[in-house]
Design a protein around this motif. Sequence first.
Motif, PDB file in Angstrom:
ATOM      1  N   HIS A 151       0.840  -1.209   0.000  1.00  0.00           N
ATOM      2  CA  HIS A 151       0.000   0.000   0.000  1.00  0.00           C
ATOM      3  C   HIS A 151       0.870   1.252   0.000  1.00  0.00           C
ATOM      4  CE1 HIS A 151      -3.917  -1.968   0.523  1.00  0.00           C
ATOM      5  NE2 HIS A 151      -3.337  -2.780   1.369  1.00  0.00           N
ATOM      6  N   TRP A 152       1.947   1.254  -0.781  1.00  0.00           N
ATOM      7  CA  TRP A 152       2.887   2.375  -0.749  1.00  0.00           C
ATOM      8  C   TRP A 152       2.246   3.661  -1.261  1.00  0.00           C
ATOM      9  CZ3 TRP A 152       4.518   4.984  -5.172  1.00  0.00           C
ATOM     10  CH2 TRP A 152       4.186   4.394  -6.398  1.00  0.00           C
ATOM     11  N   LEU A 153       1.477   3.572  -2.317  1.00  0.00           N
ATOM     12  CA  LEU A 153       0.916   4.777  -2.920  1.00  0.00           C
ATOM     13  C   LEU A 153      -0.141   5.412  -2.022  1.00  0.00           C
ATOM     14  CD1 LEU A 153       0.972   6.579  -5.398  1.00  0.00           C
ATOM     15  CD2 LEU A 153      -0.723   5.081  -6.470  1.00  0.00           C
ATOM     16  N   GLU A 154      -0.992   4.606  -1.425  1.00  0.00           N
ATOM     17  CA  GLU A 154      -2.043   5.141  -0.571  1.00  0.00           C
ATOM     18  C   GLU A 154      -1.456   5.738   0.709  1.00  0.00           C
ATOM     19  OE1 GLU A 154      -1.736   2.204  -2.373  1.00  0.00           O
ATOM     20  OE2 GLU A 154      -3.200   0.949  -1.354  1.00  0.00           O
ATOM     21  N   VAL A 155      -0.555   4.992   1.356  1.00  0.00           N
ATOM     22  CA  VAL A 155       0.036   5.479   2.606  1.00  0.00           C
ATOM     23  C   VAL A 155       0.842   6.754   2.360  1.00  0.00           C
ATOM     24  CG1 VAL A 155       1.665   4.926   4.459  1.00  0.00           C
ATOM     25  CG2 VAL A 155       0.053   3.191   3.654  1.00  0.00           C
ATOM     26  N   GLY A 156       1.614   6.774   1.273  1.00  0.00           N
ATOM     27  CA  GLY A 156       2.405   7.958   0.975  1.00  0.00           C
ATOM     28  C   GLY A 156       1.552   9.194   0.741  1.00  0.00           C
ATOM     29  N   ASN A 157       0.479   9.058  -0.022  1.00  0.00           N
ATOM     30  CA  ASN A 157      -0.384  10.212  -0.290  1.00  0.00           C
ATOM     31  C   ASN A 157      -1.118  10.667   0.966  1.00  0.00           C
ATOM     32  OD1 ASN A 157       0.259  10.414  -3.027  1.00  0.00           O
ATOM     33  ND2 ASN A 157      -1.293   8.918  -3.620  1.00  0.00           N
ATOM     34  N   MET A 158      -1.566   9.731   1.804  1.00  0.00           N
ATOM     35  CA  MET A 158      -2.259  10.127   3.034  1.00  0.00           C
ATOM     36  C   MET A 158      -1.327  10.882   3.967  1.00  0.00           C
ATOM     37  SD  MET A 158      -4.596   6.810   3.948  1.00  0.00           S
ATOM     38  CE  MET A 158      -5.769   6.130   2.760  1.00  0.00           C
ATOM     39  N   LEU A 159      -0.102  10.401   4.115  1.00  0.00           N
ATOM     40  CA  LEU A 159       0.838  11.087   4.999  1.00  0.00           C
ATOM     41  C   LEU A 159       1.229  12.451   4.436  1.00  0.00           C
ATOM     42  CD1 LEU A 159       3.161   8.162   6.165  1.00  0.00           C
ATOM     43  CD2 LEU A 159       1.274   9.232   7.394  1.00  0.00           C
ATOM     44  N   LEU A 160       1.363  12.559   3.123  1.00  0.00           N
ATOM     45  CA  LEU A 160       1.685  13.855   2.533  1.00  0.00           C
ATOM     46  C   LEU A 160       0.531  14.841   2.676  1.00  0.00           C
ATOM     47  CD1 LEU A 160       3.586  12.784  -0.708  1.00  0.00           C
ATOM     48  CD2 LEU A 160       4.522  14.087   1.202  1.00  0.00           C
ATOM     49  N   ASP A 161      -0.690  14.350   2.655  1.00  0.00           N
ATOM     50  CA  ASP A 161      -1.843  15.242   2.779  1.00  0.00           C
ATOM     51  C   ASP A 161      -2.087  15.696   4.222  1.00  0.00           C
ATOM     52  OD1 ASP A 161      -2.252  15.051   0.079  1.00  0.00           O
ATOM     53  OD2 ASP A 161      -3.762  13.459   0.226  1.00  0.00           O
ATOM     54  N   SER A 162      -1.876  14.796   5.187  1.00  0.00           N
ATOM     55  CA  SER A 162      -2.270  15.100   6.566  1.00  0.00           C
ATOM     56  C   SER A 162      -1.103  15.284   7.525  1.00  0.00           C
ATOM     57  CB  SER A 162      -3.179  13.980   7.110  1.00  0.00           C
ATOM     58  OG  SER A 162      -4.317  13.813   6.286  1.00  0.00           O
ATOM     59  N   ALA A 163       0.086  14.832   7.157  1.00  0.00           N
ATOM     60  CA  ALA A 163       1.226  14.932   8.077  1.00  0.00           C
ATOM     61  C   ALA A 163       2.487  15.324   7.323  1.00  0.00           C
ATOM     62  CB  ALA A 163       1.428  13.611   8.816  1.00  0.00           C
ATOM     63  N   SER A 164       2.373  16.290   6.422  1.00  0.00           N
ATOM     64  CA  SER A 164       3.541  16.682   5.624  1.00  0.00           C
ATOM     65  C   SER A 164       4.620  17.327   6.475  1.00  0.00           C
ATOM     66  CB  SER A 164       3.108  17.633   4.507  1.00  0.00           C
ATOM     67  OG  SER A 164       2.508  18.802   5.051  1.00  0.00           O
ATOM     68  N   ASP A 165       4.234  17.956   7.601  1.00  0.00           N
ATOM     69  CA  ASP A 165       5.245  18.591   8.448  1.00  0.00           C
ATOM     70  C   ASP A 165       6.099  17.588   9.203  1.00  0.00           C
ATOM     71  OD1 ASP A 165       2.916  17.864   9.766  1.00  0.00           O
ATOM     72  OD2 ASP A 165       3.272  19.267  11.413  1.00  0.00           O
ATOM     73  N   ASP A 166       5.674  16.326   9.256  1.00  0.00           N
ATOM     74  CA  ASP A 166       6.464  15.282   9.897  1.00  0.00           C
ATOM     75  C   ASP A 166       7.391  14.564   8.918  1.00  0.00           C
ATOM     76  OD1 ASP A 166       5.300  15.801  12.315  1.00  0.00           O
ATOM     77  OD2 ASP A 166       3.731  14.279  12.097  1.00  0.00           O
ATOM     78  N   LEU A 167       7.316  14.882   7.630  1.00  0.00           N
ATOM     79  CA  LEU A 167       8.122  14.208   6.607  1.00  0.00           C
ATOM     80  C   LEU A 167       9.322  15.056   6.233  1.00  0.00           C
ATOM     81  CD1 LEU A 167       5.256  12.912   4.283  1.00  0.00           C
ATOM     82  CD2 LEU A 167       6.276  11.780   6.269  1.00  0.00           C
ATOM     83  N   VAL A 168      10.305  14.379   5.655  1.00  0.00           N
ATOM     84  CA  VAL A 168      11.534  15.040   5.212  1.00  0.00           C
ATOM     85  C   VAL A 168      11.362  15.461   3.757  1.00  0.00           C
ATOM     86  CG1 VAL A 168      14.024  14.802   4.908  1.00  0.00           C
ATOM     87  CG2 VAL A 168      12.879  13.650   6.817  1.00  0.00           C
ATOM     88  N   GLU A 169      11.462  16.758   3.490  1.00  0.00           N
ATOM     89  CA  GLU A 169      11.344  17.316   2.138  1.00  0.00           C
ATOM     90  C   GLU A 169      10.073  16.803   1.440  1.00  0.00           C
ATOM     91  OE1 GLU A 169      14.861  16.690  -0.104  1.00  0.00           O
ATOM     92  OE2 GLU A 169      16.192  17.528   1.425  1.00  0.00           O
ATOM     93  N   PRO A 170       8.895  17.207   1.911  1.00  0.00           N
ATOM     94  CA  PRO A 170       7.642  16.692   1.334  1.00  0.00           C
ATOM     95  C   PRO A 170       7.467  17.017  -0.146  1.00  0.00           C
ATOM     96  CG  PRO A 170       7.215  18.535   2.809  1.00  0.00           C
ATOM     97  CD  PRO A 170       8.644  18.167   3.002  1.00  0.00           C
ATOM     98  N   ASP A 171       7.953  18.164  -0.608  1.00  0.00           N
ATOM     99  CA  ASP A 171       7.806  18.496  -2.025  1.00  0.00           C
ATOM    100  C   ASP A 171       8.585  17.518  -2.900  1.00  0.00           C
ATOM    101  OD1 ASP A 171       6.217  20.643  -1.360  1.00  0.00           O
ATOM    102  OD2 ASP A 171       7.896  22.070  -1.305  1.00  0.00           O
ATOM    103  N   GLN A 172       9.787  17.173  -2.476  1.00  0.00           N
ATOM    104  CA  GLN A 172      10.559  16.189  -3.232  1.00  0.00           C
ATOM    105  C   GLN A 172       9.919  14.812  -3.164  1.00  0.00           C
ATOM    106  OE1 GLN A 172      14.635  15.882  -1.997  1.00  0.00           O
ATOM    107  NE2 GLN A 172      15.196  14.444  -3.624  1.00  0.00           N
ATOM    108  N   LEU A 173       9.322  14.473  -2.037  1.00  0.00           N
ATOM    109  CA  LEU A 173       8.629  13.190  -1.918  1.00  0.00           C
ATOM    110  C   LEU A 173       7.442  13.119  -2.877  1.00  0.00           C
ATOM    111  CD1 LEU A 173       8.631  12.608   1.953  1.00  0.00           C
ATOM    112  CD2 LEU A 173      10.099  11.536   0.242  1.00  0.00           C
TER     113      LEU A 173
END
Length: 263
Positions: A151-173
């Motif tokens: 479920h890489w695509l679903e999990v990645g998009n959900m985290l980018l939408d709701s928890a982008s401040d917890d990710l490293v370089e969200p725009d590049q992700l």
Amino acid sequence: MAFPLPRGITPPEIAFLAEMELVTIVPRQRLEGLDLLGGPTEALLPPRRTSLPLWLALLLKRQRRANILPPDWLHPEPLSLILEIETQRSEYKDAFSPPPPLPGQGVPRGRTAARRNLDGQLYFPAPPFLPQNVARTNAIPSGEPPSLPYHWLEVGNMLLDSASDDLVEPDQLRRLLKDLREVRMAKMRKGVDVLDAAAIGGGGVALTGVGAMEIGEGRGFVAGVVEGLRKIGASKELARREQLAEERENTYDGTQDEDEMEF
């Protein structure tokens, strides 16, 4: 009246299933354990890490009661390496990057694959109940290639939408996820060449390493192509049989005329 939805599981349903994936959080407040359908959760004690279902982690994130740690694969370096494997390595020209090991294939990356049910019997969980999206404390071995979970695509998009401040370089992700999705969908469309054999039962399409959302989005395209090829093959077979029957009739008429002339 026919049911309006297409056959098979739909993308929203796939995203709903992906919300049961386990992710790692760092709680900000104390919270007692909860009895969920997937089993009881641990009590939240800041700043101790714990694993929770994605839907619960996103709820706590919206309430500012926890931070979500990104999975091991959701970083710029692993995604860049996976994209390089998908595009530049010759052995993966028409194939997908290797998926995580299946349950029962040893202990994956130091985690216990087998679990016990209420009766004490061992069983091997399947996605979305595998810890493929939890953050590890130990480092990834240098010789171990990264892999995308189911479920890489679903999990990645959900985290980018709701928890982008917890990710490293969200725009590049976002850019890397978009590039990976386009490259892998192009490979699925390229597999139409082998669907002609699959339509008559002489072959198949290799989907090893393909994610759930990719299968859900490509199901209609692949099924439509196979159905079209099946109809073309059936019409060709019908035309061949008609031609053979016509040839037999012509051969029979010619032999009969020669026999009558000799008589």
